[in-house]
Structures are given as structure tokens and as C-alpha cells.
Design a protein around this motif. Structure first.
Motif, PDB file in Angstrom:
ATOM      1  N   GLY A 121       0.816  -1.211   0.000  1.00  0.00           N
ATOM      2  CA  GLY A 121       0.000   0.000   0.000  1.00  0.00           C
ATOM      3  C   GLY A 121       0.846   1.255   0.000  1.00  0.00           C
ATOM      4  N   LYS A 122       1.891   1.281   0.848  1.00  0.00           N
ATOM      5  CA  LYS A 122       2.774   2.448   0.924  1.00  0.00           C
ATOM      6  C   LYS A 122       3.550   2.626  -0.382  1.00  0.00           C
ATOM      7  N   THR A 123       3.936   1.517  -1.005  1.00  0.00           N
ATOM      8  CA  THR A 123       4.656   1.589  -2.282  1.00  0.00           C
ATOM      9  C   THR A 123       3.793   2.234  -3.352  1.00  0.00           C
ATOM     10  N   TYR A 124       2.513   1.856  -3.403  1.00  0.00           N
ATOM     11  CA  TYR A 124       1.617   2.453  -4.395  1.00  0.00           C
ATOM     12  C   TYR A 124       1.309   3.918  -4.068  1.00  0.00           C
ATOM     13  N   GLU A 125       1.278   4.270  -2.784  1.00  0.00           N
ATOM     14  CA  GLU A 125       1.122   5.684  -2.426  1.00  0.00           C
ATOM     15  C   GLU A 125       2.292   6.499  -2.958  1.00  0.00           C
ATOM     16  N   ILE A 126       3.499   5.994  -2.760  1.00  0.00           N
ATOM     17  CA  ILE A 126       4.700   6.688  -3.243  1.00  0.00           C
ATOM     18  C   ILE A 126       4.670   6.784  -4.761  1.00  0.00           C
ATOM     19  N   LEU A 127       4.333   5.683  -5.417  1.00  0.00           N
ATOM     20  CA  LEU A 127       4.279   5.668  -6.881  1.00  0.00           C
ATOM     21  C   LEU A 127       3.268   6.682  -7.399  1.00  0.00           C
ATOM     22  N   THR A 128       2.099   6.748  -6.773  1.00  0.00           N
ATOM     23  CA  THR A 128       1.056   7.688  -7.189  1.00  0.00           C
ATOM     24  C   THR A 128       1.518   9.133  -7.036  1.00  0.00           C
ATOM     25  N   LEU A 129       2.076   9.466  -5.875  1.00  0.00           N
ATOM     26  CA  LEU A 129       2.538  10.839  -5.631  1.00  0.00           C
ATOM     27  C   LEU A 129       3.654  11.224  -6.587  1.00  0.00           C
ATOM     28  N   PHE A 130       4.571  10.293  -6.836  1.00  0.00           N
ATOM     29  CA  PHE A 130       5.698  10.608  -7.711  1.00  0.00           C
ATOM     30  C   PHE A 130       5.237  10.814  -9.158  1.00  0.00           C
TER      31      PHE A 130
END
Length: 290
Positions: free
Chosen positions: A166-175
Motif C-alpha cells: 500500500g505504501k509503495t503504491y502511495e509513493i508511486l502515485t505521488l511521484f
């Protein structure tokens, strides 16, 4: 991988999720210089590298990128190339690398391709990673905080996997959101000096620790040794928001926590988040309960 005492202290961890997505997370102090080579692959993954500490150097056949603290690099060399990450001894090394096998990831993206920007569609449609691509930039402090959450995760087994994915996809989305916005507004980009980033982080600490105090942007800028315009521009680049909006969002989040987990009444909560005007406080609390 946990380092032996003779090589350094700390770890490199690799975790794989579904749809061709995985991460490498590292937090260590090396006693020897270290190089990690990404070998040539038939299907070349897209990689997003986020540096949190001492400089990291990426070497290729005809490129060299040096990433300082809070700098990121999204890259995909041609399939005929290999790349090497170089780390320096006696300096704290902390980074996160997200790698995406675009051929496998296509299944997840297929229904969204029509809604993606041209830049993102071009990037993700290169399924085998044939085309060379490098994009270097600063990343937001919000992403930095998410990486710290990944590092400090103390869950195990299934819950750990769900949390980290979940945190990985949050980072990917923001980036990717930041990437799209900056590609559309190239003239607005300015590299921040390391000293400026440090002062902006000091401003963030002040905001978080002094939520019960009303502080103006001018006063905050003066306390950290920046002028108002530089502080505002830095928040815009690192957080994609203004200083006042950042303050407001943190006050709202604090109000939510107090509403849910304390016996304080509304008046007490408004003082706790530095809001004294009845009209303004009602608006804050409305946002906190939405």
C-alpha cells in the motif's frame, strides 16, 4: 541481506508484490565502498530510485547521475545496457528503489491507459523497456515520510506485505503525479539548494510541534532563515501546496485525532490546534469530521 560486522552495519531488503512491482530498501553504514550492478535483461524494468541520505551514483555506459539527499531518478536504460549503483563507505546510505516490470504491470494499467497523460502512457507502453529514459528531480517530503513508514514497519507476514504494498503504491502515485505536473510546467522548475531543503524541513518541524500556536508565513520564514517567497516556493516544490495549506491540513488531522481519541470538548480542541475564532474553528472542525 543483513551486513556482517566487517562489511558494515544495516541492511538491504528486497520485497516483491503482485503485477511485477517490487522494492529494494536499504539503511546502512558501510565500511567499504559498494557497487550493485543491474544486469542486462530482455524485459527492462522501470526503476524509481529515492535517496534519503548520502550521495548515490548511478553509472551506465554513457551516463552518470549523482543523487543527493531528497533527489530521485526514474530510469530505464536500453536493453543492451547495464547500470551500476555506487555507494561510498563511512557515509549513511538510505534509499528506496521501486522496480516495475511493465509487461506484467500492463494488466493492472490496461483499464486506465485512456485516462493517462501522454508522457505516462508512452512510458508504460514501452513494455520491454527498449527506449532509454532518465528523469531526475527532487521528490516531496510527503514521499520521504512514506519511505520512513516503510522503514519502521514492525508488522509481519501477510499484514506486513499488505502495508508495504500500500505504501509503495502511495509513493508511486505521488511521484507520477509530480512527474506529470512538472513535465507540463518545465519553466517553473528550480533546483533547491541542500541548505534550503534543510531549512524547509525545520519549518515543517516547527509547524508540527507548535500546532497550538498561530504563526504567520513571514514569522515562520524568519525563524528558519529564509525569505517568504523562497519558503513558499520550497513548499510548493516539495509538497505541492502552500505553507498555509500545509498548516491547515495538519491542524485538521490533529483535530481528527483529538475528536476520536480524547475527551476534550470542541473549545479545548480549537485551542489545541491554535484556532481561536469561533467561525474559523467551526470550519476546521467541520473539515475534521467530513
Amino acid at each position: 541481506m543483513i551486513f556482517r560486522d566487517d562489511y558494515g552495519d544495516g541492511y538491504f531488503k528486497s520485497i516483491t508484490f503482485d503485477f511485477g512491482v517490487g522494492i529494494i530498501i536499504a539503511d546502512c553504514l558501510l565500511k567499504k565502498d559498494l557497487c550493485i550492478e543491474f544486469t542486462k535483461e530482455k524485459i527492462n524494468p522501470l526503476k524509481l530510485l529515492f535517496n534519503l541520505n548520502a550521495p548515490i551514483t548511478l553509472l551506465g555506459s554513457d551516463i552518470e547521475h549523482r543523487l543527493t539527499r531528497l533527489e530521485s531518478l526514474m530510469f530505464s536504460p536500453a536493453t543492451s545496457e547495464s547500470q551500476t549503483l555506487k555507494f561510498t563507505k563511512d557515509k549513511p546510505t538510505t534509499f528506496l528503489c521501486i522496480h516495475i516490470n511493465r509487461k506484467v504491470f500492463e494488466e493492472k494499467l490496461e483499464q486506465f491507459i485512456g485516462d493517462m497523460s501522454v508522457d505516462l502512457e508512452t512510458l508504460f507502453r514501452d513494455l520491454n523497456g527498449i527506449n532509454k529514459f532518465y528523469y531526475k528531480s527532487f521528490y516531496t517530503l510527503e514521499i520521504s515520510e512514506l519511505i520512513e513508514e516503510i522503514k519502521s514497519c514492525d508488522l509481519s507476514d501477510f499484514m506486513q506485505s499488505v502495508f508495504l504494498e500500500g505504501k509503495t503504491y502511495e509513493i508511486l502515485t505521488l511521484f507520477l503525479q509530480q512527474f506529470t505536473e512538472k513535465r507540463n510546467e518545465p519553466d517553473d522548475l528550480k533546483l533547491l539548494r541542500k541548505s534550503t531543503i534543510t531549512k524547509i524541513e525545520a519549518a515543517v518541524d516547527i509547524i508540527k510541534k507548535e500546532l497550538d500556536i498561530r504563526i504567520s508565513v513571514n514569522a515562520l520564514a524568519k525563524r528558519v532563515g529564509l525569505n517568504r517567497n523562497t519558503l513558499q516556493a520550497g513548499f510548493k516544490q516539495l509538497f505541492s501546496t502552500s505553507v498555509n495549506e500545509y498548516m491547515r491540513d495538519h491542524k485538521i488531522e490533529r483535530a481528527k485525532v483529538l475528536l476520536e481519541n480524547s475527551d476534550l470538548n470542541i473549545t479545548e480542541i480549537t485551542y489545541k490546534i491554535g484556532i481561536n475564532s469561533e467561525a474559523i474553528s467551526q470550519n476546521y472542525l467541520k473539515n475534521a469530521t467530513d
